[in-house]
Each structure stands twice: as C-alpha cells, then as structure tokens.
Scaffold this active site. Structure first.
Site, PDB file in Angstrom:
ATOM      1  N   LYS A   8       0.831  -1.218   0.000  1.00 15.82           N
ATOM      2  CA  LYS A   8       0.000   0.000   0.000  1.00 15.82           C
ATOM      3  C   LYS A   8       0.862   1.264   0.000  1.00 15.82           C
ATOM      4  O   LYS A   8       0.587   2.192  -0.753  1.00 15.82           O
ATOM      5  CB  LYS A   8      -0.925   0.046   1.237  1.00 15.82           C
ATOM      6  CG  LYS A   8      -1.963  -1.044   1.302  1.00 15.82           C
ATOM      7  CD  LYS A   8      -2.950  -0.798   2.425  1.00 15.82           C
ATOM      8  CE  LYS A   8      -2.315  -0.719   3.804  1.00 15.82           C
ATOM      9  NZ  LYS A   8      -1.636  -1.950   4.244  1.00 15.82           N
ATOM     10  N   ARG A  23      -9.351   1.616   9.022  1.00 10.93           N
ATOM     11  CA  ARG A  23      -8.981   0.232   9.328  1.00 10.93           C
ATOM     12  C   ARG A  23     -10.074  -0.480  10.105  1.00 10.93           C
ATOM     13  O   ARG A  23      -9.939  -1.670  10.384  1.00 10.93           O
ATOM     14  CB  ARG A  23      -7.717   0.236  10.187  1.00 10.93           C
ATOM     15  CG  ARG A  23      -6.420  -0.168   9.476  1.00 10.93           C
ATOM     16  CD  ARG A  23      -5.311  -0.026  10.466  1.00 10.93           C
ATOM     17  NE  ARG A  23      -4.091  -0.707  10.216  1.00 10.93           N
ATOM     18  CZ  ARG A  23      -3.021  -0.188   9.622  1.00 10.93           C
ATOM     19  NH1 ARG A  23      -3.073   1.011   9.107  1.00 10.93           N
ATOM     20  NH2 ARG A  23      -1.908  -0.883   9.546  1.00 10.93           N
ATOM     21  N   ARG A  60      11.768  -5.652   4.477  1.00  9.35           N
ATOM     22  CA  ARG A  60      11.408  -4.240   4.246  1.00  9.35           C
ATOM     23  C   ARG A  60      12.319  -3.291   5.026  1.00  9.35           C
ATOM     24  O   ARG A  60      12.537  -3.471   6.215  1.00  9.35           O
ATOM     25  CB  ARG A  60       9.960  -4.013   4.673  1.00  9.35           C
ATOM     26  CG  ARG A  60       9.546  -2.554   4.602  1.00  9.35           C
ATOM     27  CD  ARG A  60       8.074  -2.414   4.523  1.00  9.35           C
ATOM     28  NE  ARG A  60       7.430  -2.406   5.832  1.00  9.35           N
ATOM     29  CZ  ARG A  60       6.140  -2.168   6.011  1.00  9.35           C
ATOM     30  NH1 ARG A  60       5.360  -1.966   4.980  1.00  9.35           N
ATOM     31  NH2 ARG A  60       5.629  -2.161   7.213  1.00  9.35           N
ATOM     32  N   ARG A 109      11.561  -1.349  10.696  1.00  8.18           N
ATOM     33  CA  ARG A 109      10.570  -0.970  11.708  1.00  8.18           C
ATOM     34  C   ARG A 109      10.495  -2.026  12.803  1.00  8.18           C
ATOM     35  O   ARG A 109      10.538  -3.216  12.521  1.00  8.18           O
ATOM     36  CB  ARG A 109       9.194  -0.820  11.038  1.00  8.18           C
ATOM     37  CG  ARG A 109       8.993   0.541  10.406  1.00  8.18           C
ATOM     38  CD  ARG A 109       7.776   0.607   9.542  1.00  8.18           C
ATOM     39  NE  ARG A 109       6.567   0.045  10.152  1.00  8.18           N
ATOM     40  CZ  ARG A 109       5.374   0.038   9.546  1.00  8.18           C
ATOM     41  NH1 ARG A 109       5.247   0.560   8.335  1.00  8.18           N
ATOM     42  NH2 ARG A 109       4.322  -0.482  10.131  1.00  8.18           N
ATOM     43  N   ARG A 144      -0.246  -8.405  13.463  1.00  9.10           N
ATOM     44  CA  ARG A 144      -0.807  -7.328  12.630  1.00  9.10           C
ATOM     45  C   ARG A 144      -1.653  -7.908  11.492  1.00  9.10           C
ATOM     46  O   ARG A 144      -2.687  -7.362  11.139  1.00  9.10           O
ATOM     47  CB  ARG A 144       0.317  -6.440  12.084  1.00  9.10           C
ATOM     48  CG  ARG A 144       0.892  -5.514  13.153  1.00  9.10           C
ATOM     49  CD  ARG A 144       2.223  -4.913  12.753  1.00  9.10           C
ATOM     50  NE  ARG A 144       2.165  -4.159  11.543  1.00  9.10           N
ATOM     51  CZ  ARG A 144       3.169  -4.049  10.663  1.00  9.10           C
ATOM     52  NH1 ARG A 144       4.311  -4.665  10.879  1.00  9.10           N
ATOM     53  NH2 ARG A 144       3.023  -3.326   9.584  1.00  9.10           N
TER      54      ARG A 144
HETATM   55  P1  AMP Z   1       1.117   0.921   9.087  1.00  3.77           P
HETATM   56  O1  AMP Z   1       2.269   1.830   8.862  1.00  3.77           O
HETATM   57  O2  AMP Z   1      -0.077   1.267   8.250  1.00  3.77           O
HETATM   58  O3  AMP Z   1       1.495  -0.540   8.976  1.00  3.77           O
HETATM   59  O4  AMP Z   1       0.645   1.139  10.612  1.00  3.77           O
HETATM   60  C1  AMP Z   1       1.531   0.872  11.674  1.00  3.77           C
HETATM   61  C2  AMP Z   1       0.758   0.839  12.969  1.00  3.77           C
HETATM   62  O5  AMP Z   1       0.168   2.114  13.212  1.00  3.77           O
HETATM   63  C3  AMP Z   1      -0.409  -0.140  13.033  1.00  3.77           C
HETATM   64  O6  AMP Z   1       0.013  -1.455  13.360  1.00  3.77           O
HETATM   65  C4  AMP Z   1      -1.259   0.491  14.140  1.00  3.77           C
HETATM   66  O7  AMP Z   1      -0.678   0.261  15.410  1.00  3.77           O
HETATM   67  C5  AMP Z   1      -1.100   1.988  13.838  1.00  3.77           C
HETATM   68  N1  AMP Z   1      -2.139   2.448  12.889  1.00  3.77           N
HETATM   69  C6  AMP Z   1      -1.934   2.892  11.617  1.00  3.77           C
HETATM   70  N2  AMP Z   1      -3.101   3.226  11.053  1.00  3.77           N
HETATM   71  C7  AMP Z   1      -4.075   2.981  11.960  1.00  3.77           C
HETATM   72  C8  AMP Z   1      -5.476   3.102  11.953  1.00  3.77           C
HETATM   73  N3  AMP Z   1      -6.150   3.534  10.879  1.00  3.77           N
HETATM   74  N4  AMP Z   1      -6.161   2.750  13.077  1.00  3.77           N
HETATM   75  C9  AMP Z   1      -5.523   2.316  14.164  1.00  3.77           C
HETATM   76  N5  AMP Z   1      -4.177   2.144  14.242  1.00  3.77           N
HETATM   77  C10 AMP Z   1      -3.453   2.481  13.149  1.00  3.77           C
END
Ligand code: AMP
Length: 218
Positions: free
Chosen positions: A15, A90, A129, A162, A173
C-alpha cells in the site's frame, strides 16, 4: 469535486509503495496514518507517546485518536484536490467517520482498491522491508533494493527496519487486519467502490491497475 482513494490491504502488500507512486502520478496528497503516528513518535508528542504503546505491540491505536488525527490532516491545504488514504480507515467505525468527514468537504470516496497477497508472501516481504527514516520511502532488499545499500534513493537518508516488522508482531498485525479491517471489503463492495487487485503482480502492473480503476470510478 475532490478525489479520495482508500487503499485497503494487509500489512506488507504494498500500500505504501503504491500510494507513493499514485501520489506522484496524480498529484494527490498521500496520507499514511502509520507515517503520521511514526512522525509523532519521532517528535515525542503526546499523541506519539500514546500511539507507541499500541503500535509496539502491533495493536490498533484507538479509533477516536486516529479519527481526530486524520480529520486534522485532511483539512490541510495540500488535500484540497483530495487524497490517497493509506492505512485509514482500518475499522468500520473509522470508515463511517471518514464518510462524515468527506461529506463536510462535499466529497466522497471515489474508489477503494483492495490489494491482496498470501500470508507467507506478506511475512517475507515485511522481513525484507527497509524504510527511510526521513521520507518514509519503502524498499525491499530482494524485490526493490536501494541503489546504495542502507541509503534512501530519494534523499540519501538512513534506512531502518521498523520495530513492528519483527516476525511475532507481523503475525499479529496480519491477524488484526483479518479480524478488524476485512469487514471494510464488504462495506466498500456494498457501496460500489471496491476494486480487487492481485498484489503478486509487479509494482508497475499494480500501479497501472490502480490508475485504470481510478479512471473508471471517478
Ligand atoms: P502501518 O504503517 O499502516 O502498517 O501502521 C503501523 C501501525 O500504526 C499499526 O500497526 C497500528 O498500530 C497503527 N495504525 C496505523 N493506522 C491505523 C489506523 N487507521 N487505526 C488504528 N491504528 C493504526
């Protein structure tokens, strides 16, 4: 009318990479909820400190906090023409909140592409990654390596792995995506916005499919 794209798909499906490419090609702002949280963590804001307690375990940050952050971001001038939303919504509550926010701007979600790939591919991609500390640009050591090892192609900044890309957190996740985010696939299908995309295609093919979907749904 502004254009809003909601990019759906599990962690590691591409994404972020695709949102960056779409942003370059369309000029729409790329809004990544994960990047916004990571920026707050880096700056040690109250929001960052709170988000970190959830993110480090691979849990979702609570809806109210996340919704307020995105609302604030969508009000900035660079979103006047619309935005590509990466990682938000989400949960169904976040999707409802987004509808309400966009109605305020006289907008709507134009298209909600969902990119899919098998679980083993996601786990492997996440373990390879590397992310740019400054720009958030994403590389994959096997399929999309940086030109200079450990350095971002865009600005030469350091690349890092990360914390939440560790194997145990990755698995959680993906489970959370399956439980909490997949209901949005039905939600956007019912609203006539969903486009299903095979995430095993090349990066270029996925971008092209996304651009075609945007053209058809706009
Ligand atoms: P990402 O970079 O999209 O993989 O997001 C990393 C982390 O940020 C996720 O595992 C959640 O802990 C938090 N996070 C990101 N977007 C959301 C969202 N829309 N709702 C809740 N937590 C989020």
């Amino acid at each position: 009318m502004a254009t809003y794209i909601v990019l759906l798909g599990p962690p590691g499906v591409g994404k972020g990479t695709q949102a960056n490419r779409l942003s370059q090609q369309t000029g729409l702002a790329h809004i990544s909820s994960g990047d916004l949280f990571r920026e707050n963590i880096k700056n040690q804001t109250d929001l960052g400190k709170l988000a970190q307690t959830y993110m480090s375990k691979g849990d979702l940050v609570p809806d109210d906090v996340t919704i307020a952050m995105i609302k604030d971001r969508l009000r900035r001038p660079d979103c006047a023409a619309g935005a590509i939303l990466d990682g938000f919504p989400r949960t169904p509550a976040q999707a409802d909140a987004l509808e309400a926010m966009l109605a305020d701007f006289d907008g709507r979600v134009n298209v909600a592409p969902v990119i899919s790939a098998p679980r083993n591919v996601l786990v492997e991609r996440l373990s390879d990654r590397w992310t740019c500390r400054e720009s958030g640009h994403i590389f994959n050591m096997k399929s999309n390596p940086p030109k200079v090892p450990g350095k971002c192609d865009l600005d030469g900044s350091e690349l890092y792995q990360r914390d939440d890309d560790r194997a145990d957190t990755v698995s959680k996740r993906i489970d959370i995506y399956m439980e909490q985010t997949t209901p949005l696939i039905t939600y956007y299908r019912d609203h006539g916005k969903l486009v299903e995309i095979n995430g095993l295609q090349s990066i270029e093919q996925v971008t092209q499919t996304l651009l075609d979907a945007l053209k058809n749904k706009s």
